[in-house]
Structures are given as C-alpha cells and as structure tokens.
Design an enzyme around this catalytic site. Sequence first.
Site, PDB file in Angstrom:
ATOM      1  N   MET A 324       1.011  18.899   5.188  1.00 18.14           N
ATOM      2  CA  MET A 324       1.228  20.323   4.925  1.00 18.14           C
ATOM      3  C   MET A 324       2.367  20.870   5.792  1.00 18.14           C
ATOM      4  SD  MET A 324      -0.776  20.919   2.500  1.00 18.14           S
ATOM      5  CE  MET A 324      -0.648  22.674   2.302  1.00 18.14           C
ATOM      6  N   ASP A 343       4.153  18.611  16.971  1.00 20.71           N
ATOM      7  CA  ASP A 343       2.984  17.743  16.800  1.00 20.71           C
ATOM      8  C   ASP A 343       2.600  17.189  18.169  1.00 20.71           C
ATOM      9  OD1 ASP A 343       1.100  15.669  15.682  1.00 20.71           O
ATOM     10  OD2 ASP A 343       1.954  16.429  13.798  1.00 20.71           O
ATOM     11  N   VAL A 400      -2.840  21.851  11.747  1.00 20.74           N
ATOM     12  CA  VAL A 400      -3.329  20.652  12.437  1.00 20.74           C
ATOM     13  C   VAL A 400      -4.623  20.209  11.745  1.00 20.74           C
ATOM     14  CG1 VAL A 400      -2.251  21.308  14.619  1.00 20.74           C
ATOM     15  CG2 VAL A 400      -4.604  21.994  14.181  1.00 20.74           C
ATOM     16  N   GLU A 402      -8.357  19.666  10.411  1.00 21.25           N
ATOM     17  CA  GLU A 402      -9.319  20.701  10.023  1.00 21.25           C
ATOM     18  C   GLU A 402     -10.536  20.657  10.962  1.00 21.25           C
ATOM     19  OE1 GLU A 402      -8.649  23.005   8.046  1.00 21.25           O
ATOM     20  OE2 GLU A 402     -10.333  23.629   6.806  1.00 21.25           O
ATOM     21  N   LYS A 407      -8.081  23.551  16.384  1.00 21.81           N
ATOM     22  CA  LYS A 407      -7.378  24.765  15.968  1.00 21.81           C
ATOM     23  C   LYS A 407      -7.424  25.812  17.095  1.00 21.81           C
ATOM     24  CE  LYS A 407      -7.762  24.137  10.922  1.00 21.81           C
ATOM     25  NZ  LYS A 407      -6.410  23.642  10.639  1.00 21.81           N
ATOM     26  N   SER A 429      -8.089  25.151   5.061  1.00 21.98           N
ATOM     27  CA  SER A 429      -8.526  25.276   3.674  1.00 21.98           C
ATOM     28  C   SER A 429      -9.991  25.666   3.574  1.00 21.98           C
ATOM     29  CB  SER A 429      -8.243  23.993   2.902  1.00 21.98           C
ATOM     30  OG  SER A 429      -8.320  22.864   3.707  1.00 21.98           O
ATOM     31  N   HIS A 450      -2.820  30.297   3.344  1.00 22.16           N
ATOM     32  CA  HIS A 450      -3.321  29.067   2.715  1.00 22.16           C
ATOM     33  C   HIS A 450      -2.311  28.575   1.697  1.00 22.16           C
ATOM     34  CE1 HIS A 450      -6.556  27.041  -0.006  1.00 22.16           C
ATOM     35  NE2 HIS A 450      -5.993  26.183   0.791  1.00 22.16           N
TER      36      HIS A 450
HETATM   37  P1  NAD Z   1      -2.492  15.855   8.106  1.00 25.78           P
HETATM   38  O1  NAD Z   1      -3.520  15.001   8.671  1.00 25.78           O
HETATM   39  O2  NAD Z   1      -1.518  15.284   7.146  1.00 25.78           O
HETATM   40  O3  NAD Z   1      -1.636  16.539   9.260  1.00 25.78           O
HETATM   41  C1  NAD Z   1      -2.197  17.084  10.417  1.00 25.78           C
HETATM   42  C2  NAD Z   1      -1.175  16.945  11.517  1.00 25.78           C
HETATM   43  O4  NAD Z   1      -1.615  17.690  12.627  1.00 25.78           O
HETATM   44  C3  NAD Z   1      -0.967  15.515  11.981  1.00 25.78           C
HETATM   45  O5  NAD Z   1       0.405  15.196  11.989  1.00 25.78           O
HETATM   46  C4  NAD Z   1      -1.520  15.540  13.384  1.00 25.78           C
HETATM   47  O6  NAD Z   1      -0.858  14.635  14.254  1.00 25.78           O
HETATM   48  C5  NAD Z   1      -1.293  16.961  13.789  1.00 25.78           C
HETATM   49  N1  NAD Z   1      -2.140  17.385  14.886  1.00 25.78           N
HETATM   50  C6  NAD Z   1      -3.439  17.092  15.110  1.00 25.78           C
HETATM   51  N2  NAD Z   1      -3.852  17.673  16.246  1.00 25.78           N
HETATM   52  C7  NAD Z   1      -2.810  18.336  16.759  1.00 25.78           C
HETATM   53  C8  NAD Z   1      -2.606  19.111  17.929  1.00 25.78           C
HETATM   54  N3  NAD Z   1      -3.583  19.308  18.806  1.00 25.78           N
HETATM   55  N4  NAD Z   1      -1.399  19.663  18.138  1.00 25.78           N
HETATM   56  C9  NAD Z   1      -0.396  19.446  17.259  1.00 25.78           C
HETATM   57  N5  NAD Z   1      -0.529  18.720  16.140  1.00 25.78           N
HETATM   58  C10 NAD Z   1      -1.720  18.164  15.893  1.00 25.78           C
HETATM   59  O7  NAD Z   1      -3.275  17.064   7.447  1.00 25.78           O
HETATM   60  P2  NAD Z   1      -2.778  18.107   6.336  1.00 25.78           P
HETATM   61  O8  NAD Z   1      -3.194  17.619   5.016  1.00 25.78           O
HETATM   62  O9  NAD Z   1      -1.374  18.428   6.575  1.00 25.78           O
HETATM   63  O10 NAD Z   1      -3.679  19.363   6.659  1.00 25.78           O
HETATM   64  C11 NAD Z   1      -3.458  20.192   7.752  1.00 25.78           C
HETATM   65  C12 NAD Z   1      -4.222  21.482   7.617  1.00 25.78           C
HETATM   66  O11 NAD Z   1      -3.894  22.087   6.379  1.00 25.78           O
HETATM   67  C13 NAD Z   1      -5.726  21.336   7.612  1.00 25.78           C
HETATM   68  O12 NAD Z   1      -6.295  22.447   8.234  1.00 25.78           O
HETATM   69  C14 NAD Z   1      -6.066  21.339   6.139  1.00 25.78           C
HETATM   70  O13 NAD Z   1      -7.378  21.764   5.902  1.00 25.78           O
HETATM   71  C15 NAD Z   1      -5.075  22.332   5.625  1.00 25.78           C
HETATM   72  N6  NAD Z   1      -4.754  22.233   4.190  1.00 25.78           N
HETATM   73  C16 NAD Z   1      -4.579  21.018   3.610  1.00 25.78           C
HETATM   74  C17 NAD Z   1      -4.274  20.939   2.268  1.00 25.78           C
HETATM   75  C18 NAD Z   1      -4.074  19.606   1.610  1.00 25.78           C
HETATM   76  O14 NAD Z   1      -4.113  19.532   0.380  1.00 25.78           O
HETATM   77  N7  NAD Z   1      -3.831  18.539   2.357  1.00 25.78           N
HETATM   78  C19 NAD Z   1      -4.130  22.103   1.524  1.00 25.78           C
HETATM   79  C20 NAD Z   1      -4.282  23.344   2.146  1.00 25.78           C
HETATM   80  C21 NAD Z   1      -4.589  23.386   3.480  1.00 25.78           C
END
Ligand code: NAD
Length: 711
Positions: A324, A343, A400, A402, A407, A429, A450
């Site tokens: 995302m 990150d 980051v 979920e 968070k 989400s 979102h």
């Molecule tokens: P992802 O796993 O691809 O990416 C998460 C990233 O966050 C990773 O690169 C990780 O290294 C980084 N991270 C973890 N802890 C961290 C920290 N303490 N500081 C900095 N970076 C950190 O996940 P994603 O699919 O990109 O989802 C991220 C967020 O977006 C979640 O909350 C998810 O619920 C939400 N979301 C996802 C989608 C989807 O379809 N994938 C859609 C809407 C919202």
Amino acid sequence: MLNYSVDADGIATVEFDYPGKSQNILNAASMGAYADAMQKALGDPAVRGIVVASAKKDFIAGGDLAELAGATDAAGFHAAISQTHKLMRAIELGGKPVAAALNGSALGGGLEVALGCHHRVAADNPKARFGFPEATLGLLPGAGGTQRVPRLTGMQAAAPLLMEGKRIKAAEAQKLGMIHAVVPAGEERQAARKWVLDALASGAKPLQPWDAKGFRIPGGGPNTPNGMQMLMAANAMLREKTYDNYPAPKHILSCVYEGLSTNLDTGLAIEARYFTNLVMSAVSKNMIRSLFFGMQEANKLASRPAGVQPQKYTKIGMLGAGMMGAGIAISTATAGIDIVLLDTTQEAADKGKDYARKQWNKQVQRGRMTAEAMDALLARIHPTASYSDLAGCELVVEAVFEKREIKAEVTKKAEAVIAPDAIFASNTSTLPITGLAEASVRPANFIGLHFFSPAEKMPLVEIIVGKATSDATLARSMDYVRAIGKTPIVVNDSRGFYTSRVFGTYVSEGMALLEEGVPPALIDKAGLIAGMPVGPLALADEVSIELVHKIAQQTRADLGKAYVERAADRVAAKMVAELGRLGRKSGAGFYDYPADGPKRLWPGLAETFPVRAQAPTLEEIIERLILVQSVETMRCLEEKVLRAPIDADIGAILGWGYPPFRGGPIGWLHTLGLPQAVATLDRLAAQHGPRFAAPQLLRDMAAKGERFYPA
Ligand code: NAD
C-alpha cells in the site's frame, strides 16, 4: 446561445455560444436555436453556404445530461429527437454547402452536429478529442451517430467508437474518414469557408456520401459475409462481457445492424426508437446519477466542511513501504508532491521505491512516459528509516502492519517530529479510527484514509472521521485526496467502515450459499451475471479466506456474547483451520491454482459442502447476492456511518466494482421502489434470517412515500 452573421460572399456563420457556460452543450434550448439559425440560412436566398463554428475553446461538449436524466415523457422525447433528425436531413439535402469548423473537442451530440454537415475541418489542437461517451452512461449517440459513423468509417472501426466511448484525436478521425482536413489551429474557420466557396464554384450539389449515387458502406454492410461475421463476433463478445446487463451497447449494435440494412432515413427512425428506450431506462438514469453527477459532486468536494482554508501539499510522509505504501507513494509523487517513504530499515524503504520504479519503467517501455519524466518522479520519493526525515510533512499516512501496537508506536514517533498542525492518517482496513487515535497526542488531527489495492490505480479513498477528528482535518484531508486525483467519500467510524463492511456481505452470502448446498459454480456464475466483477467465492480466495476467518475471530473476541455466528464463519473455519486452504496466496482455496493453467474449482468442495438436490434458481441467488449489500448499506445509513446515499453508491462502484447499471446499493433500492424493496426483504428475512431484515429507516421512507433520489 448562437451568433449568426452573413458575410459579403453570402456565407453565413452559425456560431454556438452557450451563455454562462465555459462549454457548448446541446439541449432543447440550444438545439432549438440551431434549428432556427439553420432554417433561416437555408431559406434565405442571399445565403449561399454555411459555416458552423464555436465561440468557446472547444466545439461542443455533448448533450445536456441533466435534461436527459430528467426526461420522463417518452412520446415527447421521441418527437423531439425525430425533429432533430429532420433538421439534419434538411441541412444535408438543402442544396447549400455546409462545413463545420472544429476548433477543439467535439463529443457526443456535438460530433453528431458536425457529422450532419457536408464537410468537417479540425484544428490541429493536441487537446481536442472526438468520440461518443454516451454508451458509458447507458445511452447511445442518438442524433444520427449510430447511422452516420459506420457509413463513414465502416462497421468495424465504428464499433469501439460507438459502443465503448473510445475518444480519438483529429488525425485518427481523419484517417477513419470522419474528418476531411486537419489544419493549423486558428485556421479552421478560414479552411471551412474556403471549402464552401470551392464547393459553390464547382457548381455540384453538395451531398453526404450516403445521398450520392452508388454509395457503398466501407468494408461492406451488415448483410455481406464480412459484416455478418463482424456483427456476430461483436454480439457474442458483448454478451460474454456484460451478460446483457447493459442495454446501451446492445441497442447500438441493433441500430447498426438494422439501420445499415436499410436507407439512412429509416435507419434514423430506428435509432430514434432505441435512443428513446435508453433515455427512459432506469439503467441510464442510474449511470448518469452515480457515474456523472455523483462523481462530479464528490470530485468538487461538495461535502467539504465550509470555512477551512484550502490546503496545498508539498511534502507527505508515508509510514510503511509495503504494497500500500509504495502504491500511495506513486500516486503522490505523480501529483508533484514530495514523499518521504519510511520503513523499519533503509533496505525495506528502498524496496518500496523500487516498486515505483518498476511500475514507471513499464510506462517508459510502452512509450507513455519519457525516461526524464520518470527520473523526476523518482526524485520525489525519499526512502528512509529515519523519523527525523518526516520534519516539514504536512500529512503523514500510515500503512504499516495491521497491528494496533505497531500503529500506536509509529503514530507516537511520527508525531514527535511533525508540526503540531500536521495531519496523521491511518490506512487501516479494519481497526476503528477512534481507537487508533488514542495513541495520538492530537486526536483532532487524526483521521482514516482508506485506500484500495493497488493503491496507484484504484480511484477511491474512503475517508473515516473518528470521534475526535476535527472538521479542519477532514477538509484538509479531502484536499489531499483530490490533489492526488482520487475521489473521496466520507464516512463515520465503525467496524469495517462502509466499504469493507458491505463488500464483506457479498462474500459472506456466497459462502452461506455454499454451506446450504448450492453448487459453487452456480454461486460464482450468479455473481458475474448479477454484474459483479468477480464471483463471491473467487473473491474470498483473492482477499484470502484466512482474512475472513481472522476478522470473524477478532470480531467475536471484541463483541463477546453479542456476536452472532454466521454461515460464512463456519465455512471459513472449516476451510482454514480444518483443511488449510487459505485462499489464492496459499495456492489453495475454494479454487485450485495449478501452475500450468487457469484456476479451477477445488473438486473436494463437493464432499466438504455436499450439493443439495434442489438448488435455488439463478434469480433467487442473484437477488440475495445483490440485496444483502443493499440492506447492509441501509444499516450504514441508519447508523449514520454513511453521511449521504450518493457516497454509498459511488463508494460501491469505485471501491469494489459494484455494477453501475444498478446505480449502487442504494440506487438499486431506488430502482426497485422502496415499498417493493421492503416487501422483498421481508420475504428474504423470513426465508434466510435477520441479515435480510429491512432497517426501520427504509420502512419509514417506504411508508411515507419518500425516495433517495428524484423520480
Ligand atoms: P505490507 O505488509 O505489504 O506492508 C507493510 C509495511 O509496513 C512493510 O513494508 C513493513 O516492513 C512495514 N512496517 C511494519 N512495521 C513497521 C514499523 N514499525 N515502522 C515502519 N514500517 C513498518 O502491508 P500492506 O498490504 O501494504 O498493508 C498496510 C496497511 O494497509 C495495513 O494496515 C492494511 O490493513 C492496510 N490496507 C491494506 C490493503 C490491501 O489490500 N493490502 C487495503 C487497504 C488497507
């Protein structure tokens, strides 16, 4: 409305000049004025030829959608459109040469006005586009477009223009035979006038090709072997793509087939009937309301809180460079805004930027972007692992993992660096925003943004207002969403917000049907026939059955005794906990994903969820899959999670591909009629349980004869 003048050579100029608007549009008033002007010119012996032009920067933007959406008198509408046809035939057969000078775009009815002239000259204007957007709003080019275009270009080339709303530039329109000449911008009127004078000098009666002796349709008519083959293929493809949910492209094909089997005048009469039918249809009203007016209001930020200074963005922080985060970075940099992509390690942050590079590289390879433009965009993304780099960000978006604790931690770290008035947004989400805001020292500046996946492509952002979120934060967040070219809807905080909550009911209903013993192939096909982009079981695999299972467990833990178990929970538990089939990402879900071919339904489903001898009908399944979304949407309105019905409809169409022909989950209730919707829900609730129970708000509105949208 129209400027009319006659020069010393007896050439009349009829110039469209719609008062009080930046664009010329066609409606009863402007068409009436055009008819008067053209009849005057044709009837005046002192006028020898006519140039049709525009006083605006474009020629004509198209028909007046408000007028079309409001039309309810079929006979009156049919009479009016037949009158337009008559006028255009009088121009074509009037004996005086008529040329259109196209200074800019000519779209929809505007292009049809031009096609009703003997000659068309376009300015070499890189911004000018020519085409017919009608089909994308459930309509057809009803001022002769379905008849004149294929008679000029041939049926094959006309199909994408008429049926898909494809827009082309002047040079291509010239190649196809729709435009006769392209001249340097500013010279188009002069060139049109010169053609008129030359035509007069030649002494020949000006005629359109179809009125000339020996006319043949380029590439062959509908009853030639070529034409037959093309129409059969187009018909089959259309049905495969739309399941006949969209009458517009089907009617366009009928106009082409029936109309080109006869002469132009009969063809126009055929077109007038199909056009009237579409204008009166619920489908076009739904599509115009949601896709045009609804979207226009949303993009104009009509619901933005008043009195808040518009915010310009120069630097954004992005926490989490995963799927995302990288996608949001692409959209943000593309909008010319710098983005700090943070990150846990430099390497992880770099990976996010690499993703952006890969996406843009594809554009460069396809010739859609220069290498320099890509470098400029990449220079806007600043990957880092250091929070101090967030200094100066006007907004920080968190994406980051979920997890509440993670968070909370990144919220604290970021807030320690950013300015006191900067906004902190979470892309969660599932986690309620009000709860996440507890980690913030300034919850008034905390909000949910979102995004949908893939974030660089999906056009919707669901903005979630927490209990403490201020109006200023909401207004400024809306400015960001628009700055990156996306469409916002605004909802109040609640479990699953709006989109995930309602979208989830579609998936759950599919799983409930499976547990009841409905054949899985029938369930997913019913979803497609209902107009959804993907069947509910295939969709469960895509989002992962494991996620459905996890959310059910989390909700059960949060709600305790109040939690009511659903069929989908049992199906997900069985698939995940018992069978280890987590969905597509694990290569095994409701479907198998063989490496060497397309996915196919897992044969073991037959044993796990035995098929019942008596399956419900296709109509019953579709009714459930569609109405389960409407009823949940009504609850969101009743609970004030949603602030406006149109937000529900736009959010559904843009967020999860809800079929636009139904208008949206609320648009569909409106289409059924509220009393009818309540009666149907009562029947479904009696058969399948309280998830279909009509919310009181809907009952009250039905009883009082109220409606969501004008009739
Ligand atoms: P992802 O796993 O691809 O990416 C998460 C990233 O966050 C990773 O690169 C990780 O290294 C980084 N991270 C973890 N802890 C961290 C920290 N303490 N500081 C900095 N970076 C950190 O996940 P994603 O699919 O990109 O989802 C991220 C967020 O977006 C979640 O909350 C998810 O619920 C939400 N979301 C996802 C989608 C989807 O379809 N994938 C859609 C809407 C919202």
